[in-house]
Design a protein around this motif. Structure first.
Motif, PDB file in Angstrom:
ATOM      1  N   PHE B 549       0.814  -1.225   0.000  1.00 22.80           N
ATOM      2  CA  PHE B 549       0.000   0.000   0.000  1.00 22.80           C
ATOM      3  C   PHE B 549       0.843   1.269   0.000  1.00 22.80           C
ATOM      4  O   PHE B 549       0.629   2.166  -0.802  1.00 22.80           O
ATOM      5  CB  PHE B 549      -0.948   0.004   1.203  1.00 22.80           C
ATOM      6  N   VAL B 550       1.846   1.309   0.908  1.00 22.77           N
ATOM      7  CA  VAL B 550       2.618   2.547   1.029  1.00 22.77           C
ATOM      8  C   VAL B 550       3.414   2.797  -0.247  1.00 22.77           C
ATOM      9  O   VAL B 550       3.322   3.859  -0.868  1.00 22.77           O
ATOM     10  CB  VAL B 550       3.546   2.490   2.258  1.00 22.77           C
ATOM     11  N   LYS B 551       4.183   1.748  -0.684  1.00 23.05           N
ATOM     12  CA  LYS B 551       4.980   1.942  -1.890  1.00 23.05           C
ATOM     13  C   LYS B 551       4.067   2.129  -3.095  1.00 23.05           C
ATOM     14  O   LYS B 551       4.378   2.902  -4.000  1.00 23.05           O
ATOM     15  CB  LYS B 551       5.898   0.736  -2.098  1.00 23.05           C
ATOM     16  N   GLY B 552       2.955   1.379  -3.106  1.00 25.27           N
ATOM     17  CA  GLY B 552       2.007   1.515  -4.214  1.00 25.27           C
ATOM     18  C   GLY B 552       1.488   2.936  -4.334  1.00 25.27           C
ATOM     19  O   GLY B 552       1.518   3.534  -5.412  1.00 25.27           O
ATOM     20  N   SER B 553       1.084   3.484  -3.189  1.00 16.62           N
ATOM     21  CA  SER B 553       0.543   4.858  -3.261  1.00 16.62           C
ATOM     22  C   SER B 553       1.647   5.844  -3.608  1.00 16.62           C
ATOM     23  O   SER B 553       1.415   6.811  -4.324  1.00 16.62           O
ATOM     24  CB  SER B 553      -0.115   5.291  -1.951  1.00 16.62           C
ATOM     25  N   ARG B 554       2.860   5.550  -3.089  1.00 21.68           N
ATOM     26  CA  ARG B 554       3.974   6.426  -3.440  1.00 21.68           C
ATOM     27  C   ARG B 554       4.184   6.413  -4.949  1.00 21.68           C
ATOM     28  O   ARG B 554       4.425   7.453  -5.562  1.00 21.68           O
ATOM     29  CB  ARG B 554       5.264   5.952  -2.758  1.00 21.68           C
ATOM     30  N   GLY B 555       4.095   5.195  -5.555  1.00 24.50           N
ATOM     31  CA  GLY B 555       4.289   5.075  -7.005  1.00 24.50           C
ATOM     32  C   GLY B 555       3.248   5.882  -7.756  1.00 24.50           C
ATOM     33  O   GLY B 555       3.572   6.646  -8.667  1.00 24.50           O
ATOM     34  N   ILE B 556       2.002   5.713  -7.346  1.00 23.41           N
ATOM     35  CA  ILE B 556       0.929   6.460  -7.996  1.00 23.41           C
ATOM     36  C   ILE B 556       1.184   7.954  -7.831  1.00 23.41           C
ATOM     37  O   ILE B 556       1.067   8.745  -8.779  1.00 23.41           O
ATOM     38  CB  ILE B 556      -0.437   6.071  -7.389  1.00 23.41           C
ATOM     39  N   GLY B 557       1.586   8.312  -6.619  1.00 27.40           N
ATOM     40  CA  GLY B 557       1.866   9.720  -6.341  1.00 27.40           C
ATOM     41  C   GLY B 557       2.959  10.252  -7.241  1.00 27.40           C
ATOM     42  O   GLY B 557       2.861  11.347  -7.795  1.00 27.40           O
ATOM     43  N   LEU B 558       4.013   9.407  -7.428  1.00 32.35           N
ATOM     44  CA  LEU B 558       5.129   9.826  -8.275  1.00 32.35           C
ATOM     45  C   LEU B 558       4.654  10.039  -9.709  1.00 32.35           C
ATOM     46  O   LEU B 558       5.011  11.021 -10.363  1.00 32.35           O
ATOM     47  CB  LEU B 558       6.210   8.748  -8.237  1.00 32.35           C
ATOM     48  N   GLY B 559       3.801   9.093 -10.175  1.00 33.04           N
ATOM     49  CA  GLY B 559       3.259   9.227 -11.526  1.00 33.04           C
ATOM     50  C   GLY B 559       2.518  10.541 -11.681  1.00 33.04           C
ATOM     51  O   GLY B 559       2.771  11.309 -12.629  1.00 33.04           O
ATOM     52  N   PHE B 560       1.680  10.822 -10.725  1.00 34.20           N
ATOM     53  CA  PHE B 560       0.903  12.063 -10.822  1.00 34.20           C
ATOM     54  C   PHE B 560       1.788  13.291 -10.676  1.00 34.20           C
ATOM     55  O   PHE B 560       1.487  14.344 -11.217  1.00 34.20           O
ATOM     56  CB  PHE B 560      -0.204  12.074  -9.767  1.00 34.20           C
TER      57      PHE B 560
END
Lengths: 104, 618
Positions: B549-560
């Motif tokens: 969850f944490v890394k996943g959301s970080r990844g999404i955040g990075l994309g955005f």
């Protein structure tokens, strides 16, 4: 006594006003600009007096009103001249096109 | 007196405002103000409770919002369940305020601490008095806020900051479930008042599937707040807060709010056997899961935190097998002995300035009282005969057995066994054996900390007798009076169950004694085994969440972030430049030449005049 028609006064006032306006808009010397403003004021005064005598509703109001205008004009010129003198001491000149300090 | 019940949450709120405004002026006195007012709150709560025993029910509502034909009210509702919670919260809160006087002495933000503590108390008291779900939800979030502020009280420590954030976010995940459930309920019944919801369930206004769905969604809220699997990871981290906070919020009151929520919505759960089953399974799994982790942790407060999770699991399990009174009874006794254990742990930490139990040992020499009350707490939680935990845990086991859930019964027995093992591991390691600390480092425990511990110790021993099959089931009778839907459910206890519970409890204590005092078993093999590592790392749950969850959301955040950088910002820059260029052009016309301005003005006038002439009007 022949009466001079109202139109003559109005035309005179118009001419006076236009001369004043022209001077106020074109002269570089601020003193001349001030004098021209006085001319315009006087044109208005002339209108006021002419209407008070020969208008549809003759009365004393216009004359009183023009007296006020003359008084105010005198005060205004006194203030204006004071400012101009201060300006002259500061800048050594009274050219109106140099007075653009408000643009910044 | 009962009409003044609104004073109960209002008084701590007053303390909060007072202390926040006058915190510079009051300084040391703020603690005494907070203790005094929480004492008054407790007295009012007691008076209200005594009257409630005669009255049975009390409801006071004011209209708050009227939208169309829907009237949303706020008010206070008192029934046996609420009254019991009210008394419990007010009492424990008072004791912990008093304890904090000693524990927080000399802290830079002494007044702020008491202000936050009062805010939390106020919210918790408001929570248990809510007559509708909306008000409940608001106080539910407010206790979350209090918990957040207090976990992050030592905000200059990075770990405390992280723990506060984690607690807030994890419980928030549960709250989303609760909110959706709440909205669905409102959609179905057009009301959020508890009485209307019960009515709708009894009348069969909702379909069975909808009831199950809502019950599960609300249970997700309870999972978050009560630290049940899989949303439990915030609770051990919450131990970063000062120890009195752990005792009040993360052991006795706030975490029990999830159990309370299930109890309040009980008719809904009774209407859905699937939802009940889920509650029971989550509870049982959490109980044994947290107990196994508690076996190997080396941080004094972490062990207690996992023990709390495990005990909350027991309560949920009881709730899930129709053991309503057993669950609430366990909540009641648990509040005393777990608060006691935390306070005792707090005075150990206060004295030796470490939380690592490997560095402790032999403390019963120096901290005689603490050692004694910790032993009482440990006996109570282990279910040692005649201590409070014995009666409540035995009742839970009886409920599970009576419902015929033999699988869950075995899990519960094992979890109860593990409970006494890890509690006595803790006791023996901290208070027995060789002292590893130089003893002159040990600070004496002040009186303000001793009194609450002694009072709680009394309750840890005797509170079980409020509800026994021998002397009368006062609490159960009282609760059933207010919950008519419970009629016909009785889980009588039997002798063999009591014997079994005793054997399990004593067995666990004996095993802990053998391992940690006698060193009878070889621990080396165990410590290098994979199981030990897995338990020590808490089943890698934190790592799992971190990696998904944490890394996943970080990844999404990075994309955005890239979208923002290269797309959104481009548009923004373009618009910005456009406006700038436009205004630059505009500003060129501002020459400062009074004559030009006048000429333009005059031309404008002429223009108007010309238009007027030509058109003969405006």
């Amino acid at each position: 006594m022949t009466t001079i028609p109202l139109q003559a006064y109005l035309i005179l006032a118009l001419i006076l006003f236009c001369i004043g306006l022209f001077g106020a808009l074109t002269k570089r010397n601020t003193i001349i600009v001030l004098i021209c403003i006085e001319l315009m004021l006087n044109a208005v005064n002339l209108n006021l007096v002419a209407f008070s005598q020969l208008g549809n509703n003759p009365g004393i109001t216009g004359q009183v009103f023009s007296l006020f205008t003359i008084t105010i004009a005198a005060a205004e010129v006194a203030v204006g001249m004071a400012i101009l003198i201060a300006w002259y001491r500061h800048k050594n000149g009274v050219n109106v096109d140099e007075m653009d300090g408000l643009k910044d | 007196m009962i009409e003044f019940a609104w004073l109960i949450p209002a008084l701590p709120l007053l303390t909060f405002l007072l202390l926040i405004v006058l915190r510079e002026k009051l300084k040391k006195a703020s603690g005494y103000v907070a203790v005094l007012i929480s004492g008054i709150t407790f007295i009012v709560a007691t008076l209200v409770f005594l009257q409630l025993i005669d009255v049975g029910n009390f409801l006071m509502e004011w209209s708050w919002l009227t939208i169309g034909s829907i009237d949303i009210s706020f008010g206070i509702l008192l029934n046996p369940l609420n009254g019991l919670m009210l008394l419990l919260v007010a009492f424990i809160s008072f004791l912990i305020h008093m304890y904090s006087l000693g524990y927080m002495d000399g802290d830079q933000r002494f007044s702020t601490f008491f202000a936050y503590l009062s805010l939390f108390t106020s919210a918790m008291l408001g929570l248990v008095m809510s007559p509708n779900l909306l008000q409940f939800y608001m106080f539910w979030e407010l206790v979350g806020l209090g918990s957040f502020l207090l976990i992050g009280f030592y905000f200059y420590k990075n770990s405390a900051k992280q723990a506060a954030k984690k607690a807030f976010i994890m419980t928030r995940i549960g709250d989303v479930g609760l909110l959706i459930g709440l909205i669905l309920l409102f959609w179905q019944t057009n009301s959020l008042r508890f009485v209307d919801i019960y009515q709708a369930v009894t009348n069969g206004d909702m379909s069975g599937g909808m009831i199950t769905l809502i019950a599960i969604l609300i249970f997700i809220g309870a999972i978050g707040k009560s630290g049940q699997f899989p949303l439990h990871t915030w609770l051990p981290d919450a131990m970063e807060g000062p120890t009195p906070v752990s005792a009040l919020i993360h052991a006795a009151t706030m975490v029990a709010a999830g159990v309370y929520l299930v109890a309040v919505m009980y008719p809904l759960y009774m209407a859905s056997s699937l939802a009940m089953m889920i509650v029971a399974i989550v509870g049982a799994f959490t109980a044994i899961y947290a107990a196994t982790i508690g076996l190997v942790q080396n941080d004094l407060k972490q062990v207690l935190a996992y023990s709390t999770i495990s005990q909350l699991g027991f309560m949920m399990l009881a709730m899930g097998v129709l053991g309503y009174t057993a669950g609430i009874f366990h909540l009641f006794t648990h509040a005393f002995f777990k608060a006691l254990l935390f306070l005792a742990a707090g005075s150990v930490i206060h004295a030796v300035h470490t939380q690592n139990i490997k560095e402790m040992g032999g403390l019963n020499q120096k901290l005689k009282l603490t050692s004694a009350v910790f032993l009482i707490g440990a006996l109570a939680i282990s279910g040692f005969p005649l201590f409070s935990g014995f009666f409540s845990k035995e009742e839970i086991l009886a409920s599970v057995w009576a419902e015929g859930q033999y699988g869950l019964f075995i899990i519960a027995i094992v979890a109860a066994f593990l409970t006494s093992v890890y509690m006595f591991r803790l006791y023996f390691l901290v208070f027995h054996g060789e002292s590893k600390l130089t003893l002159d480092k040990v600070k004496p425990v002040p009186m303000t900390m001793k009194i609450p511990m002694m009072v709680l110790a009394l309750f840890a021993i005797f509170s079980g007798f409020f509800n026994t099959s021998w002397f009368g089931t006062y609490i159960a009778d009282f609760l059933e009076e207010g919950a008519t839907y419970l009629e016909g459910i009785h889980h009588g206890s039997s002798i063999w169950l009591m014997l079994l519970a005793t054997v399990v409890s004593l067995g666990g204590i004996a095993l802990a004694y053998l391992i940690y005092v006698k060193n009878a078993l070889n621990q080396e093999n165990w410590k290098t085994s994979g199981t030990y590592q897995m338990l020590l790392n808490k089943y890698y749950m934190d790592e799992f969440y971190d990696n998904t969850f944490v890394k996943g959301s970080r990844g999404i955040g990075l994309g955005f972030q890239y979208v923002e950088k290269y797309f959104v910002r481009l548009i923004i820059l373009f618009i910005g430049d456009l406006v700038t260029t436009f205004s630059r052009t505009g500003s060129k016309s501002q020459t400062g030449q009074a004559q030009t301005y006048t000429a333009v003005a005059f031309l404008g006038l002429v223009l108007f005049a010309a238009v007027y002439m030509l058109k003969g009007g405006y």
